[in-house]
Motif scaffolding. Structure first.
Motif, PDB file in Angstrom:
ATOM      1  N   LEU A   1       4.118  -5.529 -11.255  1.00  0.00           N
ATOM      2  CA  LEU A   1       3.570  -4.139 -12.635  1.00  0.00           C
ATOM      3  C   LEU A   1       2.345  -4.446 -12.779  1.00  0.00           C
ATOM      4  CD1 LEU A   1       6.018  -5.512 -15.590  1.00  0.00           C
ATOM      5  CD2 LEU A   1       6.400  -3.447 -13.999  1.00  0.00           C
ATOM      6  N   SER A   2       1.169  -5.277 -12.584  1.00  0.00           N
ATOM      7  CA  SER A   2      -0.021  -5.170 -12.058  1.00  0.00           C
ATOM      8  C   SER A   2      -0.718  -3.663 -11.425  1.00  0.00           C
ATOM      9  CB  SER A   2      -0.813  -6.534 -11.895  1.00  0.00           C
ATOM     10  OG  SER A   2      -0.732  -7.134 -12.835  1.00  0.00           O
ATOM     11  N   ALA A   3       0.071  -4.090  -9.603  1.00  0.00           N
ATOM     12  CA  ALA A   3      -0.271  -3.375  -9.240  1.00  0.00           C
ATOM     13  C   ALA A   3       0.107  -1.523  -9.224  1.00  0.00           C
ATOM     14  CB  ALA A   3       0.606  -3.686  -7.762  1.00  0.00           C
ATOM     15  N   VAL A   4       1.196  -1.144 -10.264  1.00  0.00           N
ATOM     16  CA  VAL A   4       1.559  -0.346 -10.885  1.00  0.00           C
ATOM     17  C   VAL A   4       0.612   0.422 -11.675  1.00  0.00           C
ATOM     18  CG1 VAL A   4       3.284   1.239 -12.122  1.00  0.00           C
ATOM     19  CG2 VAL A   4       3.743  -0.596 -10.090  1.00  0.00           C
TER      20      VAL A   4
ATOM     21  N   SER B   1     -12.654   1.495   0.500  1.00  0.00           N
ATOM     22  CA  SER B   1     -12.649   1.564  -0.645  1.00  0.00           C
ATOM     23  C   SER B   1     -10.564   0.979  -0.950  1.00  0.00           C
ATOM     24  CB  SER B   1     -12.476   3.022  -1.063  1.00  0.00           C
ATOM     25  OG  SER B   1     -11.723   3.059  -2.493  1.00  0.00           O
ATOM     26  N   VAL B   2     -10.023  -0.194  -2.312  1.00  0.00           N
ATOM     27  CA  VAL B   2      -9.208  -0.302  -2.225  1.00  0.00           C
ATOM     28  C   VAL B   2      -8.322   0.560  -3.078  1.00  0.00           C
ATOM     29  CG1 VAL B   2      -7.459  -2.195  -2.396  1.00  0.00           C
ATOM     30  CG2 VAL B   2      -9.261  -2.479  -1.994  1.00  0.00           C
ATOM     31  N   THR B   3      -7.416   1.083  -2.090  1.00  0.00           N
ATOM     32  CA  THR B   3      -7.231   2.824  -3.387  1.00  0.00           C
ATOM     33  C   THR B   3      -5.633   2.630  -3.718  1.00  0.00           C
ATOM     34  OG1 THR B   3      -6.877   4.406  -1.864  1.00  0.00           O
ATOM     35  CG2 THR B   3      -8.767   4.246  -2.679  1.00  0.00           C
ATOM     36  N   ARG B   4      -5.374   1.399  -3.372  1.00  0.00           N
ATOM     37  CA  ARG B   4      -3.650   1.551  -3.739  1.00  0.00           C
ATOM     38  C   ARG B   4      -3.020   0.046  -3.570  1.00  0.00           C
ATOM     39  NH1 ARG B   4       1.503   1.525  -2.203  1.00  0.00           N
ATOM     40  NH2 ARG B   4       2.747   2.592  -3.417  1.00  0.00           N
ATOM     41  N   VAL B   5      -2.016  -0.565  -3.754  1.00  0.00           N
ATOM     42  CA  VAL B   5      -1.721  -1.754  -3.580  1.00  0.00           C
ATOM     43  C   VAL B   5      -0.335  -1.388  -4.167  1.00  0.00           C
ATOM     44  CG1 VAL B   5      -1.605  -4.261  -5.001  1.00  0.00           C
ATOM     45  CG2 VAL B   5      -3.395  -2.949  -5.082  1.00  0.00           C
ATOM     46  N   SER B   6       0.128  -1.908  -2.960  1.00  0.00           N
ATOM     47  CA  SER B   6       1.663  -1.150  -2.645  1.00  0.00           C
ATOM     48  C   SER B   6       2.342  -3.101  -3.645  1.00  0.00           C
ATOM     49  CB  SER B   6       2.767  -2.448  -0.925  1.00  0.00           C
ATOM     50  OG  SER B   6       3.593  -2.069  -0.997  1.00  0.00           O
ATOM     51  N   PRO B   7       3.714  -2.631  -4.859  1.00  0.00           N
ATOM     52  CA  PRO B   7       4.117  -3.781  -5.307  1.00  0.00           C
ATOM     53  C   PRO B   7       4.595  -4.400  -4.713  1.00  0.00           C
ATOM     54  CG  PRO B   7       4.372  -1.446  -6.207  1.00  0.00           C
ATOM     55  CD  PRO B   7       4.012  -0.879  -5.106  1.00  0.00           C
ATOM     56  N   LEU B   8       4.950  -3.856  -3.686  1.00  0.00           N
ATOM     57  CA  LEU B   8       6.017  -4.943  -2.665  1.00  0.00           C
ATOM     58  C   LEU B   8       5.116  -6.377  -2.449  1.00  0.00           C
ATOM     59  CD1 LEU B   8       8.977  -6.601  -2.144  1.00  0.00           C
ATOM     60  CD2 LEU B   8       8.715  -4.388   0.142  1.00  0.00           C
ATOM     61  N   SER B   9       4.342  -6.324  -1.984  1.00  0.00           N
ATOM     62  CA  SER B   9       3.204  -7.189  -1.565  1.00  0.00           C
ATOM     63  C   SER B   9       2.298  -7.836  -2.315  1.00  0.00           C
ATOM     64  CB  SER B   9       1.835  -5.960  -0.746  1.00  0.00           C
ATOM     65  OG  SER B   9       1.560  -6.886  -0.749  1.00  0.00           O
ATOM     66  N   ALA B  10       2.324  -7.400  -3.722  1.00  0.00           N
ATOM     67  CA  ALA B  10       2.089  -7.822  -4.793  1.00  0.00           C
ATOM     68  C   ALA B  10       2.786  -8.977  -5.375  1.00  0.00           C
ATOM     69  CB  ALA B  10       1.676  -6.803  -6.100  1.00  0.00           C
TER      70      ALA B  10
END
Length: 114
Positions: free
Chosen positions: A90-93, A7-16
């Protein structure tokens, strides 16, 4: 073959941001190559000569040249790259906010035996 659900529960905005920047730069390079090839193809078909002739007939002094076309394409590509790079974090947030409400993205990982 073993499978498991992740399960992908978080995407880092810096990584994005980093991925968005890399992809937008590659996309901009592909865009400029495509415009150059299209310009060459249209030049071989004689379209630019006709366009410049038409511009001269209506009183225009500016001719459509390779430099002008590539400058305009580079400007459009840079605007697109900047927008893509800004929209990625912004999409990651937004994704992280939605995941807090509804849960993460389910991905099935399957390992192949070698």
């Amino acid at each position: 073959m073993a499978t498991r659900d992740v399960s992908v529960t978080r995407v880092s905005p810096l990584s994005a941001f980093r991925v968005g920047l890399a992809m937008s730069l590659v996309g901009m390079a592909a865009w400029l190559i495509a415009v150059a090839l299209l310009y060459a193809g249209m030049g071989a078909a004689g379209i630019w000569d006709q366009v410049n002739s038409l511009l001269g007939d209506i009183g225009g002094s500016q001719a459509v040249t390779f430099g002008l076309v590539m400058s305009f394409a580079a400007l459009l590509g840079a605007i697109g790259a900047i927008l893509t790079t800004i929209l990625a974090p912004l999409s990651a947030v937004v994704y992280n906010a939605i995941v807090d409400l509804f849960g993460g993205l389910q991905v099935r990982h399957q390992e192949e035996a070698s």
